[in-house]
Each structure stands twice: as structure tokens, then as C-alpha cells.
Design a protein around this motif. Structure first.
Motif, PDB file in Angstrom:
ATOM      1  N   LYS A  80      -0.909 -36.304  59.478  1.00 15.19           N
ATOM      2  CA  LYS A  80      -1.941 -36.626  58.555  1.00 15.19           C
ATOM      3  C   LYS A  80      -3.234 -35.635  58.675  1.00 15.19           C
ATOM      4  CE  LYS A  80       0.223 -40.186  57.357  1.00 15.19           C
ATOM      5  NZ  LYS A  80       0.666 -40.640  56.009  1.00 15.19           N
ATOM      6  N   HIS A  81      -4.066 -36.015  57.671  1.00 14.18           N
ATOM      7  CA  HIS A  81      -5.369 -35.192  57.565  1.00 14.18           C
ATOM      8  C   HIS A  81      -5.381 -33.815  57.895  1.00 14.18           C
ATOM      9  CE1 HIS A  81      -7.000 -39.256  57.537  1.00 14.18           C
ATOM     10  NE2 HIS A  81      -6.779 -39.610  58.860  1.00 14.18           N
ATOM     11  N   SER A  82      -4.550 -33.140  57.141  1.00 17.39           N
ATOM     12  CA  SER A  82      -4.339 -31.732  57.109  1.00 17.39           C
ATOM     13  C   SER A  82      -5.680 -31.242  57.146  1.00 17.39           C
ATOM     14  CB  SER A  82      -3.406 -31.333  56.280  1.00 17.39           C
ATOM     15  OG  SER A  82      -3.414 -31.448  54.873  1.00 17.39           O
ATOM     16  N   TRP A  83      -6.466 -31.621  56.170  1.00 12.23           N
ATOM     17  CA  TRP A  83      -7.844 -31.028  55.700  1.00 12.23           C
ATOM     18  C   TRP A  83      -8.602 -30.679  57.311  1.00 12.23           C
ATOM     19  CZ3 TRP A  83     -11.835 -33.537  57.816  1.00 12.23           C
ATOM     20  CH2 TRP A  83     -12.090 -34.816  58.067  1.00 12.23           C
ATOM     21  N   MET A  84      -8.184 -31.612  58.136  1.00 12.11           N
ATOM     22  CA  MET A  84      -9.003 -31.162  59.651  1.00 12.11           C
ATOM     23  C   MET A  84      -8.976 -29.743  60.186  1.00 12.11           C
ATOM     24  SD  MET A  84      -8.766 -35.034  61.292  1.00 12.11           S
ATOM     25  CE  MET A  84     -10.166 -34.631  62.528  1.00 12.11           C
ATOM     26  N   GLN A  85      -7.696 -29.262  59.769  1.00 13.86           N
ATOM     27  CA  GLN A  85      -7.409 -27.890  60.456  1.00 13.86           C
ATOM     28  C   GLN A  85      -8.526 -26.911  60.059  1.00 13.86           C
ATOM     29  OE1 GLN A  85      -5.287 -28.084  62.938  1.00 13.86           O
ATOM     30  NE2 GLN A  85      -5.154 -30.240  61.954  1.00 13.86           N
ATOM     31  N   ALA A  86      -9.203 -27.218  58.965  1.00 17.32           N
ATOM     32  CA  ALA A  86     -10.446 -26.155  58.516  1.00 17.32           C
ATOM     33  C   ALA A  86     -11.409 -26.400  59.471  1.00 17.32           C
ATOM     34  CB  ALA A  86     -10.845 -26.677  57.150  1.00 17.32           C
ATOM     35  N   LEU A  87     -11.456 -27.407  60.187  1.00 20.26           N
ATOM     36  CA  LEU A  87     -12.588 -27.470  61.341  1.00 20.26           C
ATOM     37  C   LEU A  87     -12.277 -26.371  62.431  1.00 20.26           C
ATOM     38  CD1 LEU A  87     -12.840 -31.319  61.508  1.00 20.26           C
ATOM     39  CD2 LEU A  87     -14.419 -29.594  60.313  1.00 20.26           C
ATOM     40  N   ARG A  88     -11.205 -25.623  62.383  1.00 17.25           N
ATOM     41  CA  ARG A  88     -10.949 -24.663  63.579  1.00 17.25           C
ATOM     42  C   ARG A  88     -10.891 -23.379  62.664  1.00 17.25           C
ATOM     43  NH1 ARG A  88     -12.034 -26.513  67.686  1.00 17.25           N
ATOM     44  NH2 ARG A  88     -13.450 -27.003  66.157  1.00 17.25           N
ATOM     45  N   TRP A  89     -11.130 -23.352  61.600  1.00 17.78           N
ATOM     46  CA  TRP A  89     -11.285 -21.724  61.057  1.00 17.78           C
ATOM     47  C   TRP A  89     -12.526 -21.307  61.689  1.00 17.78           C
ATOM     48  CZ3 TRP A  89     -11.203 -23.294  54.814  1.00 17.78           C
ATOM     49  CH2 TRP A  89     -10.000 -23.685  54.722  1.00 17.78           C
ATOM     50  N   PRO A  90     -12.242 -19.969  61.799  1.00 14.77           N
ATOM     51  CA  PRO A  90     -13.507 -19.078  62.702  1.00 14.77           C
ATOM     52  C   PRO A  90     -14.817 -19.514  62.216  1.00 14.77           C
ATOM     53  CG  PRO A  90     -11.447 -17.854  62.339  1.00 14.77           C
ATOM     54  CD  PRO A  90     -11.339 -19.058  61.350  1.00 14.77           C
ATOM     55  N   LEU A  91     -15.052 -19.361  60.962  1.00 14.93           N
ATOM     56  CA  LEU A  91     -16.595 -19.441  60.576  1.00 14.93           C
ATOM     57  C   LEU A  91     -16.917 -20.908  60.682  1.00 14.93           C
ATOM     58  CD1 LEU A  91     -16.923 -17.132  57.647  1.00 14.93           C
ATOM     59  CD2 LEU A  91     -17.641 -16.653  59.929  1.00 14.93           C
ATOM     60  N   ILE A  92     -16.281 -21.950  60.643  1.00 11.52           N
ATOM     61  CA  ILE A  92     -16.448 -23.102  60.637  1.00 11.52           C
ATOM     62  C   ILE A  92     -16.688 -23.648  62.259  1.00 11.52           C
ATOM     63  CG2 ILE A  92     -15.997 -25.588  59.920  1.00 11.52           C
ATOM     64  CD1 ILE A  92     -14.898 -24.233  57.203  1.00 11.52           C
ATOM     65  N   ARG A  93     -15.549 -23.221  62.931  1.00 15.48           N
ATOM     66  CA  ARG A  93     -15.286 -23.790  64.156  1.00 15.48           C
ATOM     67  C   ARG A  93     -16.733 -23.833  65.179  1.00 15.48           C
ATOM     68  NH1 ARG A  93     -10.547 -23.138  67.371  1.00 15.48           N
ATOM     69  NH2 ARG A  93     -11.021 -24.272  69.303  1.00 15.48           N
ATOM     70  N   PRO A  94     -17.543 -23.101  65.287  1.00 15.16           N
ATOM     71  CA  PRO A  94     -18.697 -23.274  66.070  1.00 15.16           C
ATOM     72  C   PRO A  94     -19.770 -24.269  65.531  1.00 15.16           C
ATOM     73  CG  PRO A  94     -18.619 -20.950  65.478  1.00 15.16           C
ATOM     74  CD  PRO A  94     -17.599 -21.705  64.786  1.00 15.16           C
ATOM     75  N   ILE A  95     -19.931 -24.287  64.326  1.00 15.72           N
ATOM     76  CA  ILE A  95     -20.856 -25.322  63.705  1.00 15.72           C
ATOM     77  C   ILE A  95     -20.001 -26.930  63.774  1.00 15.72           C
ATOM     78  CG2 ILE A  95     -21.901 -26.292  61.470  1.00 15.72           C
ATOM     79  CD1 ILE A  95     -21.864 -23.451  60.679  1.00 15.72           C
ATOM     80  N   ALA A  96     -18.735 -26.969  63.647  1.00 16.75           N
ATOM     81  CA  ALA A  96     -18.213 -28.150  63.649  1.00 16.75           C
ATOM     82  C   ALA A  96     -17.993 -28.728  65.230  1.00 16.75           C
ATOM     83  CB  ALA A  96     -16.606 -27.926  63.200  1.00 16.75           C
ATOM     84  N   ASP A  97     -17.920 -27.755  66.191  1.00 15.52           N
ATOM     85  CA  ASP A  97     -18.062 -27.951  67.477  1.00 15.52           C
ATOM     86  C   ASP A  97     -19.396 -28.667  67.839  1.00 15.52           C
ATOM     87  OD1 ASP A  97     -15.166 -27.519  67.947  1.00 15.52           O
ATOM     88  OD2 ASP A  97     -15.716 -25.343  68.892  1.00 15.52           O
TER      89      ASP A  97
END
Length: 135
Positions: A80-97
Motif C-alpha cells: 500500500k501507499h506506493s507513493w511513499m517511496q518518493a520520500l526515499r528519493w535522494p533529493l527528497i530524502r533529507p527534507i522528508a527526514d
């Protein structure tokens, strides 16, 4: 197998774990409340105070993962929630963390603000209060 060490005193956290458990048809998740009486006896290497600050997860290999890595893998595991994998993309990851750490730190007040009554969440089915009708 992914073991998730979660805050069972957080209604929002409990609700998410209940959802994950219901969706985990292949029993690939093990959910462990860090506030359980026997937690330290069963998991002496996991610090409940540290796990209260950031979500902890343990892979079948014994490797520990933290924060959004746990959340994203858990939802991926149940499909479920496959969109969440975008939170692990290199440019998004630091901000999401950074956003995750802020949310984790203030999750109890945020939960109270969203649900305005923690007791409504004790069953694991947290729902916002219905909006009052005008008039």
C-alpha cells in the motif's frame, strides 16, 4: 520479516500499526510496543527512550533501520501507499527526514490537535471529530 518498534502510547502510532497489521496478510511484519512491560526483557538491545524519539525497525538480517525508512518499508511490505517511496528519493530524502523528526518529536500534541480526544483512538480506529453543522 520486518519488526517495528513503535510507541504504543501514541494513538496515531497505534492506529497506523493496526492498519498495517490488518493489511499484513502474509505476516511479514512483527509489531512491538516499546512500552510493553516485558519489552526490555525481550529486546535488551533496543533502547525504549531512543525508540520513542525515532521509529526503529529491524530486518530479518538483524540490520536496524530508522524513521521514514521503517515507515516506507512497512507500507511497501503490505503493498500500500506506493507513493511513499518518493520520500526515499535522494533529493527528497533529507527534507522528508527532517520533517519526520519534527513530527516524531511533537506527535503527541499533533495527535491531540488532530483528534482532540485521545480516548477516541484507544480502539485503534482514530477518526477526527465530525465537523459541527452551521446554523
Amino acid at each position: 520479516m520486518l519488526t517495528i518498534f513503535y510507541d504504543g502510547n501514541c494513538p496515531l502510532c497505534k492506529a497506523e500499526m493496526n492498519q498495517l497489521q490488518q493489511l499484513d496478510l502474509n505476516n511479514n511484519l512483527s509489531l512491538e510496543n516499546i512500552h510493553a512491560e516485558d519489552f526490555q526483557l525481550r529486546f535488551p538491545d533496543i533502547s525504549p527512550s531512543r525508540a520513542d524519539q525515532i521509529l526503529h525497525g529491524q530486518l530479518a538480517t538483524g540490520e536496524m533501520i530508522y524513521g521514514l525508512d521503517v515507515t516506507c518499508l512497512a507500507w511497501k511490505t503490505v503493498g500500500k501507499h506506493s507513493w511513499m517511496q518518493a520520500l526515499r528519493w535522494p533529493l527528497i530524502r533529507p527534507i522528508a527526514d527532517i520533517i519526520y523528526l519534527g513530527f516524531a518529536r511533537y506527535r503527541h500534541p499533533i495527535t491531540k490537535l488532530i483528534f482532540r480526544n485521545e480516548k477516541r483512538c484507544e480502539t485503534g480506529s482514530c477518526q477526527p471529530r465530525p465537523k459541527k453543522e452551521k446554523g
